[in-house]
Design a protein around this motif. Structure first.
Motif, PDB file in Angstrom:
ATOM      1  N   GLY A 154     -41.620  -9.193 -44.308  1.00 54.57           N
ATOM      2  CA  GLY A 154     -41.936  -8.423 -43.118  1.00 54.57           C
ATOM      3  C   GLY A 154     -43.176  -7.555 -43.237  1.00 54.57           C
ATOM      4  N   THR A 155     -44.004  -7.774 -44.283  1.00 50.08           N
ATOM      5  CA  THR A 155     -45.161  -6.894 -44.455  1.00 50.08           C
ATOM      6  C   THR A 155     -46.307  -7.608 -45.148  1.00 50.08           C
ATOM      7  OG1 THR A 155     -45.906  -4.745 -45.305  1.00 50.08           O
ATOM      8  CG2 THR A 155     -44.404  -6.008 -46.693  1.00 50.08           C
ATOM      9  N   ASP A 156     -47.518  -7.124 -44.862  1.00 52.30           N
ATOM     10  CA  ASP A 156     -48.709  -7.530 -45.606  1.00 52.30           C
ATOM     11  C   ASP A 156     -49.320  -6.325 -46.316  1.00 52.30           C
ATOM     12  OD1 ASP A 156     -48.717 -10.279 -44.987  1.00 52.30           O
ATOM     13  OD2 ASP A 156     -49.668  -9.911 -43.051  1.00 52.30           O
ATOM     14  N   MET A 157     -48.547  -5.225 -46.404  1.00 50.29           N
ATOM     15  CA  MET A 157     -49.028  -4.047 -47.119  1.00 50.29           C
ATOM     16  C   MET A 157     -49.097  -4.329 -48.614  1.00 50.29           C
ATOM     17  SD  MET A 157     -47.363  -0.209 -47.376  1.00 50.29           S
ATOM     18  CE  MET A 157     -47.679   0.207 -45.661  1.00 50.29           C
ATOM     19  N   VAL A 158     -50.166  -3.905 -49.241  1.00 52.68           N
ATOM     20  CA  VAL A 158     -50.422  -4.071 -50.676  1.00 52.68           C
ATOM     21  C   VAL A 158     -50.814  -5.512 -51.001  1.00 52.68           C
ATOM     22  CG1 VAL A 158     -49.570  -3.760 -53.034  1.00 52.68           C
ATOM     23  CG2 VAL A 158     -48.836  -2.189 -51.225  1.00 52.68           C
ATOM     24  N   VAL A 159     -50.010  -6.474 -50.578  1.00 55.16           N
ATOM     25  CA  VAL A 159     -50.306  -7.882 -50.839  1.00 55.16           C
ATOM     26  C   VAL A 159     -49.958  -8.701 -49.598  1.00 55.16           C
ATOM     27  CG1 VAL A 159     -48.019  -8.267 -51.852  1.00 55.16           C
ATOM     28  CG2 VAL A 159     -49.879  -9.824 -52.408  1.00 55.16           C
ATOM     29  N   LEU A 160     -50.769  -9.709 -49.296  1.00 60.85           N
ATOM     30  CA  LEU A 160     -50.477 -10.608 -48.194  1.00 60.85           C
ATOM     31  C   LEU A 160     -49.184 -11.362 -48.485  1.00 60.85           C
ATOM     32  CD1 LEU A 160     -51.495 -11.997 -45.535  1.00 60.85           C
ATOM     33  CD2 LEU A 160     -52.505 -13.751 -47.017  1.00 60.85           C
ATOM     34  N   ALA A 161     -48.204 -11.223 -47.633  1.00 63.23           N
ATOM     35  CA  ALA A 161     -46.928 -11.920 -47.811  1.00 63.23           C
ATOM     36  C   ALA A 161     -46.436 -12.454 -46.467  1.00 63.23           C
ATOM     37  CB  ALA A 161     -45.892 -10.990 -48.435  1.00 63.23           C
ATOM     38  N   GLN A 162     -46.240 -11.553 -45.518  1.00 61.11           N
ATOM     39  CA  GLN A 162     -45.779 -11.975 -44.188  1.00 61.11           C
ATOM     40  C   GLN A 162     -46.720 -13.026 -43.602  1.00 61.11           C
ATOM     41  OE1 GLN A 162     -45.912  -8.949 -41.124  1.00 61.11           O
ATOM     42  NE2 GLN A 162     -44.167  -9.828 -40.068  1.00 61.11           N
ATOM     43  N   GLY A 163     -48.003 -12.796 -43.706  1.00 63.31           N
ATOM     44  CA  GLY A 163     -48.958 -13.753 -43.160  1.00 63.31           C
ATOM     45  C   GLY A 163     -48.965 -15.081 -43.882  1.00 63.31           C
ATOM     46  N   ARG A 164     -48.543 -15.080 -45.139  1.00 66.28           N
ATOM     47  CA  ARG A 164     -48.537 -16.301 -45.930  1.00 66.28           C
ATOM     48  C   ARG A 164     -47.381 -17.223 -45.541  1.00 66.28           C
ATOM     49  NH1 ARG A 164     -49.681 -14.088 -50.588  1.00 66.28           N
ATOM     50  NH2 ARG A 164     -51.804 -14.899 -50.811  1.00 66.28           N
ATOM     51  N   ILE A 165     -46.325 -16.676 -44.952  1.00 62.42           N
ATOM     52  CA  ILE A 165     -45.139 -17.502 -44.671  1.00 62.42           C
ATOM     53  C   ILE A 165     -44.946 -17.755 -43.182  1.00 62.42           C
ATOM     54  CG2 ILE A 165     -43.983 -16.775 -46.791  1.00 62.42           C
ATOM     55  CD1 ILE A 165     -42.246 -14.899 -45.058  1.00 62.42           C
ATOM     56  N   GLY A 166     -45.942 -17.457 -42.370  1.00 60.33           N
ATOM     57  CA  GLY A 166     -45.816 -17.714 -40.937  1.00 60.33           C
ATOM     58  C   GLY A 166     -45.553 -19.183 -40.647  1.00 60.33           C
ATOM     59  N   GLY A 167     -44.612 -19.458 -39.741  1.00 58.29           N
ATOM     60  CA  GLY A 167     -44.280 -20.832 -39.379  1.00 58.29           C
ATOM     61  C   GLY A 167     -43.441 -21.568 -40.401  1.00 58.29           C
ATOM     62  N   LEU A 168     -42.884 -20.834 -41.375  1.00 55.16           N
ATOM     63  CA  LEU A 168     -42.039 -21.443 -42.402  1.00 55.16           C
ATOM     64  C   LEU A 168     -40.655 -20.812 -42.369  1.00 55.16           C
ATOM     65  CD1 LEU A 168     -44.551 -21.461 -45.397  1.00 55.16           C
ATOM     66  CD2 LEU A 168     -44.008 -23.367 -43.857  1.00 55.16           C
ATOM     67  N   ARG A 169     -39.654 -21.595 -42.741  1.00 51.90           N
ATOM     68  CA  ARG A 169     -38.281 -21.100 -42.863  1.00 51.90           C
ATOM     69  C   ARG A 169     -37.926 -21.039 -44.334  1.00 51.90           C
ATOM     70  NH1 ARG A 169     -33.049 -24.050 -42.620  1.00 51.90           N
ATOM     71  NH2 ARG A 169     -31.396 -22.494 -42.282  1.00 51.90           N
ATOM     72  N   LEU A 170     -37.695 -19.843 -44.823  1.00 46.34           N
ATOM     73  CA  LEU A 170     -37.382 -19.644 -46.237  1.00 46.34           C
ATOM     74  C   LEU A 170     -35.877 -19.480 -46.420  1.00 46.34           C
ATOM     75  CD1 LEU A 170     -40.428 -19.177 -46.204  1.00 46.34           C
ATOM     76  CD2 LEU A 170     -40.109 -17.249 -47.756  1.00 46.34           C
ATOM     77  N   VAL A 171     -35.317 -20.203 -47.381  1.00 48.39           N
ATOM     78  CA  VAL A 171     -33.878 -20.154 -47.651  1.00 48.39           C
ATOM     79  C   VAL A 171     -33.664 -20.094 -49.161  1.00 48.39           C
ATOM     80  CG1 VAL A 171     -31.664 -21.343 -47.443  1.00 48.39           C
ATOM     81  CG2 VAL A 171     -33.334 -21.479 -45.572  1.00 48.39           C
ATOM     82  N   ALA A 172     -33.024 -19.040 -49.618  1.00 50.30           N
ATOM     83  CA  ALA A 172     -32.698 -18.913 -51.039  1.00 50.30           C
ATOM     84  C   ALA A 172     -31.495 -19.782 -51.375  1.00 50.30           C
ATOM     85  CB  ALA A 172     -32.415 -17.465 -51.395  1.00 50.30           C
ATOM     86  N   THR A 173     -31.547 -20.437 -52.513  1.00 48.86           N
ATOM     87  CA  THR A 173     -30.439 -21.287 -52.950  1.00 48.86           C
ATOM     88  C   THR A 173     -29.487 -20.559 -53.903  1.00 48.86           C
ATOM     89  OG1 THR A 173     -31.845 -22.154 -54.727  1.00 48.86           O
ATOM     90  CG2 THR A 173     -31.758 -23.416 -52.665  1.00 48.86           C
ATOM     91  N   ASP A 174     -29.844 -19.342 -54.295  1.00 47.14           N
ATOM     92  CA  ASP A 174     -29.013 -18.597 -55.240  1.00 47.14           C
ATOM     93  C   ASP A 174     -28.606 -17.227 -54.699  1.00 47.14           C
ATOM     94  OD1 ASP A 174     -31.499 -17.436 -55.276  1.00 47.14           O
ATOM     95  OD2 ASP A 174     -31.685 -17.361 -57.461  1.00 47.14           O
ATOM     96  N   GLY A 175     -28.844 -16.991 -53.430  1.00 47.35           N
ATOM     97  CA  GLY A 175     -28.530 -15.700 -52.835  1.00 47.35           C
ATOM     98  C   GLY A 175     -28.558 -15.780 -51.325  1.00 47.35           C
ATOM     99  N   PRO A 176     -28.392 -14.646 -50.639  1.00 50.64           N
ATOM    100  CA  PRO A 176     -28.231 -14.654 -49.183  1.00 50.64           C
ATOM    101  C   PRO A 176     -29.537 -14.640 -48.393  1.00 50.64           C
ATOM    102  CG  PRO A 176     -27.928 -12.426 -50.013  1.00 50.64           C
ATOM    103  CD  PRO A 176     -28.117 -13.318 -51.220  1.00 50.64           C
ATOM    104  N   PHE A 177     -30.688 -14.588 -49.040  1.00 48.80           N
ATOM    105  CA  PHE A 177     -31.938 -14.410 -48.310  1.00 48.80           C
ATOM    106  C   PHE A 177     -32.318 -15.622 -47.470  1.00 48.80           C
ATOM    107  CE2 PHE A 177     -36.584 -15.058 -48.174  1.00 48.80           C
ATOM    108  CZ  PHE A 177     -36.909 -14.000 -47.336  1.00 48.80           C
ATOM    109  N   THR A 178     -32.627 -15.383 -46.203  1.00 47.38           N
ATOM    110  CA  THR A 178     -33.231 -16.370 -45.313  1.00 47.38           C
ATOM    111  C   THR A 178     -34.217 -15.630 -44.424  1.00 47.38           C
ATOM    112  OG1 THR A 178     -31.553 -16.122 -43.582  1.00 47.38           O
ATOM    113  CG2 THR A 178     -31.164 -17.828 -45.252  1.00 47.38           C
ATOM    114  N   ALA A 179     -35.260 -16.327 -43.986  1.00 47.51           N
ATOM    115  CA  ALA A 179     -36.244 -15.688 -43.110  1.00 47.51           C
ATOM    116  C   ALA A 179     -37.072 -16.748 -42.404  1.00 47.51           C
ATOM    117  CB  ALA A 179     -37.166 -14.770 -43.917  1.00 47.51           C
ATOM    118  N   GLY A 180     -37.514 -16.425 -41.194  1.00 48.34           N
ATOM    119  CA  GLY A 180     -38.473 -17.251 -40.481  1.00 48.34           C
ATOM    120  C   GLY A 180     -37.891 -18.496 -39.853  1.00 48.34           C
ATOM    121  N   SER A 181     -38.778 -19.282 -39.278  1.00 47.12           N
ATOM    122  CA  SER A 181     -38.408 -20.545 -38.650  1.00 47.12           C
ATOM    123  C   SER A 181     -39.575 -21.515 -38.793  1.00 47.12           C
ATOM    124  CB  SER A 181     -38.074 -20.336 -37.167  1.00 47.12           C
ATOM    125  OG  SER A 181     -39.195 -19.824 -36.472  1.00 47.12           O
TER     126      SER A 181
END
Length: 223
Positions: A154-181
Motif C-alpha cells: 500500500g505504499t511507495d514510501m522509502v522504496v517503490l513497492a505499491q507501484g511495482r505490483i499494480g495489476g497483479l494479484r499476490l497470494v502467499a502460500t505460507d500465510g494469510p497475505f493476499t493483495a491486488g487483482s
C-alpha cells in the motif's frame, strides 16, 4: 490453540520496536563469524557490499528527524548522496568496527521521519540483502512478514513497492497475505516482500502468470 500457534501469535503481536530489535540482534549474530572476504561480498543492493549495507542500517538507526533533515539540506535534497554520506560515516576502519557500530544501535529507537513499520521493513529487507548472497537463512515469523507485506503493498514510501505490483494479484502460500487483482503471483511471504521491494532473485521462488511482469519491474532502481 497449539503451543506453536500461540508463539506465532505472540510474535506477530509484539510491539514493532521489539521486532526491530530482535531482527537487528539476529543479523549481528549471523555476521559475527564472517571473514574479511565475506564482508566484501556484493549484496543484493547494486553497488554495495554486505559490509556497506550493514553500515547503512547503522546509519538509519542513528538519524533522528533533525539530523536526517540536516543531511538532506547539506546534500541539496540529493537523497542518494545523503545515503552514501551517512553510510561512509558508519563504515568504520574495518569489518570488526562496522559490526561493533551496528551492535551499538541494536536497541536504538531513533529513526528518520518514516513509519516504524518501515524501519522493521528495512531491518528484514536489508537483512536479506546481506544474508542471501552469503548463503545464510533465517526463519522469520509469518506474522512479521505478513505485516510487512501488507505495509509494502500500500505504499511507495522509502522504496517503490505499491507501484511495482499494480495489476497483479499476490497470494502467499505460507500465510494469510493476499493483495491486488490481475495476473497471479504466488509464493512464500518472504519472497513476495522481497520481490515487491525490487529484489529480482526472489522471483525464482514465485509462481503464476504475473511473475514475468514482476520480474521486469524488479529491474527498476532498488533502495
Amino acid at each position: 490453540m497449539t503451543p506453536s500457534r500461540d508463539r506465532e501469535r505472540t510474535r506477530a503481536e509484539a510491539p514493532p520496536w521489539e521486532l526491530i530489535h530482535a531482527e537487528r540482534a539476529a543479523l549481528a549474530d549471523d555476521l559475527a563469524a564472517l571473514g574479511d572476504e565475506q564482508w566484501a561480498t556484493p549484496s543484493l543492493c547494486a553497488g554495495l557490499s554486505v559490509r556497506e549495507v550493514l553500515a547503512h542500517l547503522t546509519a538509519g538507526a542513528s538519524l533522528n528527524p533533525v539530523r536526517w533533515m540536516a543531511g538532506v539540506i547539506r546534500c541539496r535534497f540529493d537523497f542518494d548522496k545523503m545515503v552514501a554520506m551517512r553510510l561512509a560515516e558508519q563504515l568504520g576502519a574495518d569489518p570488526a568496527e562496522t559490526l561493533a557500530r551496528f551492535r551499538r544501535v541494536v536497541t536504538s529507537t531513533v529513526k528518520a521521519p518514516i513509519p516504524v513499520v518501515a524501519v522493521l521493513g528495512e531491518s528484514v529487507v536489508h537483512g536479506e540483502d546481506i544474508r542471501r548472497p552469503l548463503g545464510i537463512r533465517r526463519e522469520y515469523s509469518i506474522g512479521t512478514l505478513t505485516q510487512l507485506a501488507e505495509y509494502y503493498q500500500g505504499t511507495d514510501m522509502v522504496v517503490l513497492a505499491q507501484g511495482r505490483i499494480g495489476g497483479l494479484r499476490l497470494v502467499a502460500t505460507d500465510g494469510p497475505f493476499t493483495a491486488g487483482s490481475g495476473e497471479l503471483v504466488s509464493g512464500p511471504t518472504l519472497a513476495l516482500v522481497m520481490a515487491m521491494t525490487g529484489r529480482e532473485v526472489y522471483c525464482d521462488e514465485l509462481d503464476g502468470q504475473g511473475v514475468a511482469i514482476l520480474r521486469d519491474r524488479c529491474r527498476l532502481p532498488v533502495t
